[in-house]
Design an enzyme around this catalytic site. Structure first.
Site, PDB file in Angstrom:
ATOM      1  N   ASP A  75       1.553   6.543  -6.183  1.00  0.00           N
ATOM      2  CA  ASP A  75       1.085   7.423  -7.253  1.00  0.00           C
ATOM      3  C   ASP A  75       2.256   7.960  -8.076  1.00  0.00           C
ATOM      4  O   ASP A  75       3.362   8.149  -7.569  1.00  0.00           O
ATOM      5  CB  ASP A  75       0.312   8.589  -6.643  1.00  0.00           C
ATOM      6  CG  ASP A  75      -0.549   9.309  -7.655  1.00  0.00           C
ATOM      7  OD1 ASP A  75      -0.862   8.724  -8.703  1.00  0.00           O
ATOM      8  OD2 ASP A  75      -0.903  10.474  -7.401  1.00  0.00           O
ATOM      9  N   ASN A 132     -10.244   3.860 -11.301  1.00  0.00           N
ATOM     10  CA  ASN A 132      -9.115   3.552 -12.176  1.00  0.00           C
ATOM     11  C   ASN A 132      -9.483   2.453 -13.162  1.00  0.00           C
ATOM     12  O   ASN A 132      -9.154   2.527 -14.347  1.00  0.00           O
ATOM     13  CB  ASN A 132      -7.907   3.077 -11.358  1.00  0.00           C
ATOM     14  CG  ASN A 132      -7.289   4.166 -10.506  1.00  0.00           C
ATOM     15  OD1 ASN A 132      -6.701   3.880  -9.466  1.00  0.00           O
ATOM     16  ND2 ASN A 132      -7.404   5.424 -10.916  1.00  0.00           N
TER      17      ASN A 132
END
Length: 260
Positions: free
Chosen positions: A35, A84
């Site tokens: 991330d 996503n």
């Protein structure tokens, strides 16, 4: 003069961390939530934060080298969730998929690369070119005997994966002539686990998430039930070897109590 001193101090600290791990219990399987790529790019002053995806993808191979060096033979990388793929801007998703094809999948084809690729997630949410590149790499690395296993999780959602696994199990049992009552009587956690995206792979001992976020975001919800969790404040492209070794040191210092 400052830079050479910093490099020497970094090498010394890395050596010290590595020495602290000697003789300790290390994870067999490490999963990582990579991330912070876009935030890292902004921090570094890039006009287009999506550039962070390229740096993040390139960094994967360096981190895999650290794992191989220390003897960690199973690695799972969380690349993108279903959310996503659906919710981010189309140009960003296209850029991310291109990075997966060019920077993740293609280098795995090299004969000197020891990693055997496994895919986890919904292939149907991927562009054709990405799906093809990953399948090509998976097939090409299937016979590698070095014992290093890399699972790339893309198009994943933990809850959806569990639903899909149960559905697959029920369909298999129905084809074998079993009734719903038969299945209910014989249903076990191992039976469901065999139908997960990662069926046949060991569960992760340690899950590392970079960027400072302290949640799993649906990553390996079933598989990480008893995993040790380590949250690191640095963004993925800036994740250093000392950060990795610190995560391993934290893991080795814990007393694992499976189910407690």
């Amino acid at each position: 003069m400052i830079q050479p001193v910093r490099r020497a101090a970094y090498r010394l600290y890395t050596h010290r961390l590595r020495a602290q791990l000697a003789g300790t219990s290390l994870p067999r399987h490490v999963a990582m939530v990579m991330d912070g790529n876009r935030r890292w790019a902004r921090q570094m002053g890039f006009d287009n934060p999506a550039v962070g995806h390229r740096y993040g993808a390139e960094h994967i191979h360096e981190v895999l080298g650290w794992c191989a060096e220390i003897g960690i033979r199973h690695v799972t990388l969380f690349v993108a969730s279903v959310d996503n793929m659906r919710k981010r801007a189309s140009d960003e998703v296209e850029n991310l998929m291109r990075m997966i094809e060019q920077v993740v999948a293609e280098p795995l084809l090299g004969p000197a690369n020891p990693w055997q690729l496994h895919l986890a997630g919904r292939a149907d949410v991927l562009p054709d070119s990405t799906r093809h590149a990953l399948k090509l790499a998976e097939d090409a690395t299937a016979e590698r005997g070095a014992g290093f296993h890399l699972t790339v999780a893309v198009g994943c959602d933990g809850r959806e994966e569990i639903v899909s696994a149960v559905r697959s199990l029920l369909e298999q049992e129905a084809q074998a002539g079993a009734t719903l009552d038969d299945v209910a009587q014989r249903l076990t956690a191992d039976a469901i686990a065999a139908h997960l995206y990662t069926g046949g792979q060991p569960d992760p001992d340690l899950v590392i998430r970079t960027s400072g976020e302290r949640r799993l975001s649906g990553f390996l919800l079933w598989q990480a039930a008893y995993s040790e969790l380590y949250f690191c404040d640095v963004y993925w492209p800036g994740f250093r070897k000392i950060d990795f070794l610190r995560a391993l040191r934290s893991y080795s210092a814990r007393s694992r109590r499976i189910g407690a």
